[in-house]
Design an enzyme around this catalytic site. Structure first.
Site, PDB file in Angstrom:
ATOM      1  N   SER A  34      26.396  -2.979  10.143  1.00  0.00           N
ATOM      2  CA  SER A  34      27.133  -3.888  11.289  1.00  0.00           C
ATOM      3  C   SER A  34      28.298  -4.402  10.412  1.00  0.00           C
ATOM      4  CB  SER A  34      26.331  -5.407  11.613  1.00  0.00           C
ATOM      5  OG  SER A  34      27.385  -6.204  11.935  1.00  0.00           O
ATOM      6  N   HIS A  80      27.645  -0.414  14.036  1.00  0.00           N
ATOM      7  CA  HIS A  80      27.397  -1.619  14.747  1.00  0.00           C
ATOM      8  C   HIS A  80      28.363  -2.371  14.937  1.00  0.00           C
ATOM      9  CE1 HIS A  80      24.357  -4.166  16.632  1.00  0.00           C
ATOM     10  NE2 HIS A  80      25.015  -5.010  16.249  1.00  0.00           N
ATOM     11  N   ASP A  92      29.964  -5.885  16.555  1.00  0.00           N
ATOM     12  CA  ASP A  92      29.532  -7.090  17.099  1.00  0.00           C
ATOM     13  C   ASP A  92      30.685  -7.626  17.814  1.00  0.00           C
ATOM     14  OD1 ASP A  92      26.738  -7.423  16.497  1.00  0.00           O
ATOM     15  OD2 ASP A  92      27.296  -7.518  14.425  1.00  0.00           O
ATOM     16  N   MET A 102      31.954 -10.815  20.207  1.00  0.00           N
ATOM     17  CA  MET A 102      31.587 -12.324  20.990  1.00  0.00           C
ATOM     18  C   MET A 102      32.846 -12.881  21.416  1.00  0.00           C
ATOM     19  SD  MET A 102      29.647 -13.387  17.368  1.00  0.00           S
ATOM     20  CE  MET A 102      28.680 -12.254  16.270  1.00  0.00           C
ATOM     21  N   HIS A 158      27.648  -4.245  20.479  1.00  0.00           N
ATOM     22  CA  HIS A 158      26.787  -5.160  21.089  1.00  0.00           C
ATOM     23  C   HIS A 158      27.635  -6.172  21.301  1.00  0.00           C
ATOM     24  CE1 HIS A 158      23.629  -8.257  19.265  1.00  0.00           C
ATOM     25  NE2 HIS A 158      23.820  -8.284  20.400  1.00  0.00           N
ATOM     26  N   MET A 200      27.846  -9.546  22.977  1.00  0.00           N
ATOM     27  CA  MET A 200      27.520 -10.932  22.890  1.00  0.00           C
ATOM     28  C   MET A 200      28.585 -11.882  23.706  1.00  0.00           C
ATOM     29  SD  MET A 200      26.051 -10.937  19.057  1.00  0.00           S
ATOM     30  CE  MET A 200      27.193  -9.616  18.900  1.00  0.00           C
ATOM     31  N   MET A 243      16.926  -9.409  19.026  1.00  0.00           N
ATOM     32  CA  MET A 243      17.356 -10.410  18.089  1.00  0.00           C
ATOM     33  C   MET A 243      16.347 -11.038  17.146  1.00  0.00           C
ATOM     34  SD  MET A 243      20.889  -9.993  18.508  1.00  0.00           S
ATOM     35  CE  MET A 243      21.078 -10.989  17.056  1.00  0.00           C
ATOM     36  N   ASP A 258      18.046  -6.439  15.046  1.00  0.00           N
ATOM     37  CA  ASP A 258      19.329  -7.092  14.577  1.00  0.00           C
ATOM     38  C   ASP A 258      19.223  -8.253  14.123  1.00  0.00           C
ATOM     39  OD1 ASP A 258      22.064  -7.421  14.109  1.00  0.00           O
ATOM     40  OD2 ASP A 258      22.712  -7.345  16.193  1.00  0.00           O
TER      41      ASP A 258
END
Ligand code: DX5
Ligand code: ZN
Length: 234
Positions: free
Chosen positions: A17, A42, A44, A46, A76, A78, A149, A184
């Site tokens: 990540s 990966h 992330d 947000m 991913h 979020m 998660m 994760d």
């Protein structure tokens, strides 16, 4: 569509990540973990609403895709409104999009999976530690991946929550061999084996890979994947 998440092979994949990479040197950081044996990247994303942090968007994916034309980019999301960002991320080069169960109903989740597939990416459903599996079981056949998660999302460097392992076993039983189960959060040498034994075949890890010198990253990735120890020269 990238084949890696659609393969019936259950060899564990390690997903570095980039959240814990040095953002000033992102290209070289990503190259370092791929050279060290990382199977994919990966990413992330947000939004400051679903989680109390802001990270990166489609432009990061676009730059990664330009430098790494063939790598699986596992995005991913979020974010509160994943449907609004399917097109921007897939157009930027995302191979796979995972959205969160907490922001959709099962019906809306099904439409989102269709939207992601129609855009040309594989689709995953993520669940926070308290989120129950049962309401989502009907959606499972449509998914390429389920992500569990093992921390509350928002930040790298948190402690792994072993209490999610029974949920992982339950999910593995409900998935086909060609569907992936990703864990994760807080994954490192002390808990990777437990994650694999519970049925995870994608391990996302930020701190345990990036928060160490580049020359130690290959050894850590092998450890997370469960490969036997090997003498390294120099
Ligand atoms: C957290 C992210 C994770 C995070 C993991 O919200 O979804 O992917 O980067 O970081 P570590 O491995 O440090 O827990
Ligand atoms: Zn993540």
């Amino acid at each position: 569509m990238h084949a890696l998440f659609r393969s019936p092979s259950r060899l564990p994949l390690v997903a570095p990540s980039i959240l814990a990479a040095d953002f000033m040197r992102m290209g070289d950081e990503a190259a370092s973990v791929l050279d060290a044996g990382g199977d994919l990247l990966h990413v992330d994303v947000m939004d400051g609403h679903f989680v109390p942090n802001l990270t990166m968007g489609p432009d990061m994916v676009r730059c990664l895709r330009r430098r790494f034309p063939d790598v699986l980019l596992d995005v991913h999301l979020m974010i509160e409104k994943p449907g609004e960002f399917v097109r921007p991320f897939v157009d930027a080069g995302a191979s796979h999009l995972t959205f969160h169960a907490e922001v959709v109903t099962p019906d809306a989740g099904r439409r989102l999976v269709d939207q992601i597939h129609a855009a040309g990416a594989t689709a995953g459903l993520a669940m926070n530690p308290p989120t129950q599996v049962e309401p989502w079981l009907d959606l499972f056949p449509d998914l390429d991946l389920v992500l569990v998660m093992s921390i509350f999302p928002g930040f790298a460097g948190q402690r792994f929550m072993p209490e999610v392992l029974p949920k992982v076993r339950r999910i593995r039983e409900a998935l086909r061999a060609d569907q992936r189960l990703e864990m994760d959060g807080g994954i490192g040498p002390d808990n990777a084996a437990a994650c694999r034994e519970a049925g995870c075949d994608v391990l996302a890890a930020a701190s345990s890979i990036f928060c160490r010198p580049a020359e130690q990253r290959a050894g850590m990735i092998r450890t997370l994947r469960g490969e036997p120890e090997r003498e390294t020269k120099g």
